[in-house]
Design a protein around this motif. Sequence first.
Motif, PDB file in Angstrom:
ATOM      1  N   PRO A   3      13.965  46.869  40.737  1.00 59.38           N
ATOM      2  CA  PRO A   3      15.207  47.619  40.625  1.00 59.38           C
ATOM      3  C   PRO A   3      16.037  47.187  42.344  1.00 59.38           C
ATOM      4  N   PRO A   4      17.064  47.248  42.883  1.00 58.92           N
ATOM      5  CA  PRO A   4      18.094  47.055  41.459  1.00 58.92           C
ATOM      6  C   PRO A   4      17.934  45.826  41.328  1.00 58.92           C
ATOM      7  N   ILE A   5      18.057  45.655  39.911  1.00 58.82           N
ATOM      8  CA  ILE A   5      17.803  44.553  39.187  1.00 58.82           C
ATOM      9  C   ILE A   5      19.180  43.733  39.098  1.00 58.82           C
ATOM     10  N   ILE A   6      19.719  42.645  38.852  1.00 59.21           N
ATOM     11  CA  ILE A   6      21.354  42.036  39.002  1.00 59.21           C
ATOM     12  C   ILE A   6      20.360  40.737  38.059  1.00 59.21           C
ATOM     13  N   ILE A   7      21.053  40.594  36.989  1.00 60.37           N
ATOM     14  CA  ILE A   7      21.615  39.574  36.381  1.00 60.37           C
ATOM     15  C   ILE A   7      22.830  38.748  36.447  1.00 60.37           C
ATOM     16  N   VAL A 187      29.562  49.112  40.179  1.00 59.21           N
ATOM     17  CA  VAL A 187      28.197  48.829  40.049  1.00 59.21           C
ATOM     18  C   VAL A 187      27.026  49.853  40.757  1.00 59.21           C
ATOM     19  N   TYR A 188      28.003  50.792  41.159  1.00 65.35           N
ATOM     20  CA  TYR A 188      27.242  51.981  42.567  1.00 65.35           C
ATOM     21  C   TYR A 188      27.524  52.566  41.798  1.00 65.35           C
ATOM     22  N   LYS A 206      34.879  34.072  36.960  1.00 66.00           N
ATOM     23  CA  LYS A 206      35.788  33.307  36.560  1.00 66.00           C
ATOM     24  C   LYS A 206      36.586  34.038  37.927  1.00 66.00           C
ATOM     25  N   ALA A 207      35.875  34.527  39.312  1.00 66.56           N
ATOM     26  CA  ALA A 207      36.084  34.468  39.988  1.00 66.56           C
ATOM     27  C   ALA A 207      36.357  33.735  41.746  1.00 66.56           C
ATOM     28  N   LYS A 208      37.188  33.245  41.932  1.00 67.40           N
ATOM     29  CA  LYS A 208      37.742  32.129  42.687  1.00 67.40           C
ATOM     30  C   LYS A 208      36.468  32.593  43.577  1.00 67.40           C
ATOM     31  N   GLU A 209      36.367  33.507  44.302  1.00 67.57           N
ATOM     32  CA  GLU A 209      35.196  33.389  45.739  1.00 67.57           C
ATOM     33  C   GLU A 209      33.986  34.260  44.930  1.00 67.57           C
ATOM     34  N   PRO A 210      33.134  33.973  43.938  1.00 70.57           N
ATOM     35  CA  PRO A 210      32.017  34.690  43.744  1.00 70.57           C
ATOM     36  C   PRO A 210      31.357  35.048  44.637  1.00 70.57           C
ATOM     37  N   GLU A 211      30.671  34.291  45.525  1.00 68.17           N
ATOM     38  CA  GLU A 211      29.516  34.909  46.354  1.00 68.17           C
ATOM     39  C   GLU A 211      30.067  36.260  46.879  1.00 68.17           C
ATOM     40  N   LYS A 212      32.766  36.566  46.872  1.00 66.67           N
ATOM     41  CA  LYS A 212      31.664  37.262  47.671  1.00 66.67           C
ATOM     42  C   LYS A 212      32.087  38.264  46.904  1.00 66.67           C
ATOM     43  N   VAL A 213      32.486  38.320  45.291  1.00 66.84           N
ATOM     44  CA  VAL A 213      32.182  39.258  44.716  1.00 66.84           C
ATOM     45  C   VAL A 213      30.350  39.424  44.460  1.00 66.84           C
ATOM     46  N   VAL A 214      29.145  38.625  44.351  1.00 69.48           N
ATOM     47  CA  VAL A 214      28.170  39.282  44.487  1.00 69.48           C
ATOM     48  C   VAL A 214      28.062  40.016  45.673  1.00 69.48           C
ATOM     49  N   GLU A 215      28.182  39.417  46.513  1.00 70.18           N
ATOM     50  CA  GLU A 215      28.052  39.982  47.862  1.00 70.18           C
ATOM     51  C   GLU A 215      28.159  42.255  47.260  1.00 70.18           C
ATOM     52  N   ILE A 219      25.540  45.157  47.884  1.00 71.38           N
ATOM     53  CA  ILE A 219      25.624  45.671  48.689  1.00 71.38           C
ATOM     54  C   ILE A 219      26.112  47.043  47.759  1.00 71.38           C
ATOM     55  N   ASN A 220      26.530  47.293  46.977  1.00 69.47           N
ATOM     56  CA  ASN A 220      26.721  48.663  46.343  1.00 69.47           C
ATOM     57  C   ASN A 220      25.910  49.275  45.302  1.00 69.47           C
TER      58      ASN A 220
END
Length: 226
Positions: A3-7, A187-188, A206-215, A219-220
């Motif tokens: 954990p935290p497990i992110i899939i 997520v939090y 479906k995000a324009k900038e997926p890396e920002k969403v993942v980041e 963080i959360n």
Amino acid sequence: MKPPIIIINFKAYENSFGNSALELSKKIEKLSKEYSVEIILSVPATMIYRISNEVDLPIYAQHVDAVPLGAHTGAVLPEMIKDAGAKGTLINHSEKRLRADEIDDIIKRLKALNLESILCVDRYELVYPFSLLRPNAILIEPPELIGTGISVSKAKPEVITRAVDEIRKTNGVYLIAGAGITSGEDVYKAIKLGAQGIGVASAVMKAKEPEKVVEDFIINALKAMS
Ligand code: G3P
């Protein structure tokens, strides 16, 4: 798996295969290293070999079939995903369901091959009984929220808390929550409610900038665990 497990489930979105899937995977790999968080990518079977060769992240299949080796046209088998470089697989996703006896057979076969399993359930009542089949983790996702952008943590927090109560009856099986997770706050909240990680698809794919969403998710997740 820890954990935290992110899939992140690539499903069959238009960027789930080919060069765009590889580019996305590389961006996620960079974030995983930067934050020292393991991120599992569940990719189409046709992409397992390519992504696992080029990206240092645990790559999962999205499904395996319960049939034995032999005359089964179109089957994707645990032996095949292992050979392609997968570390594990999702099982029984709401979009790719299996019978209980098939799930049991598959988990046993995965274990024999040293592959991990994340078993999906659509209701908390199945968390404990399915944990007896000893997957590495159970991913609870109310199907009606999948792909809606309305998160389980906000719309149905009781699904997570009840699932957490159920997983506590067993030992050594992680509980992950998903469906509609869109923001870092989702997520939090999921982790604060007791989940040990999250499963997500559309908010990233479906995000324009997926890396920002993942980041933001990373963080959360880390904030919620601390
Ligand atoms: O496997 C995760 C997935 O079913 C959740 O989908 O689009 O609601 O994040 P989504």
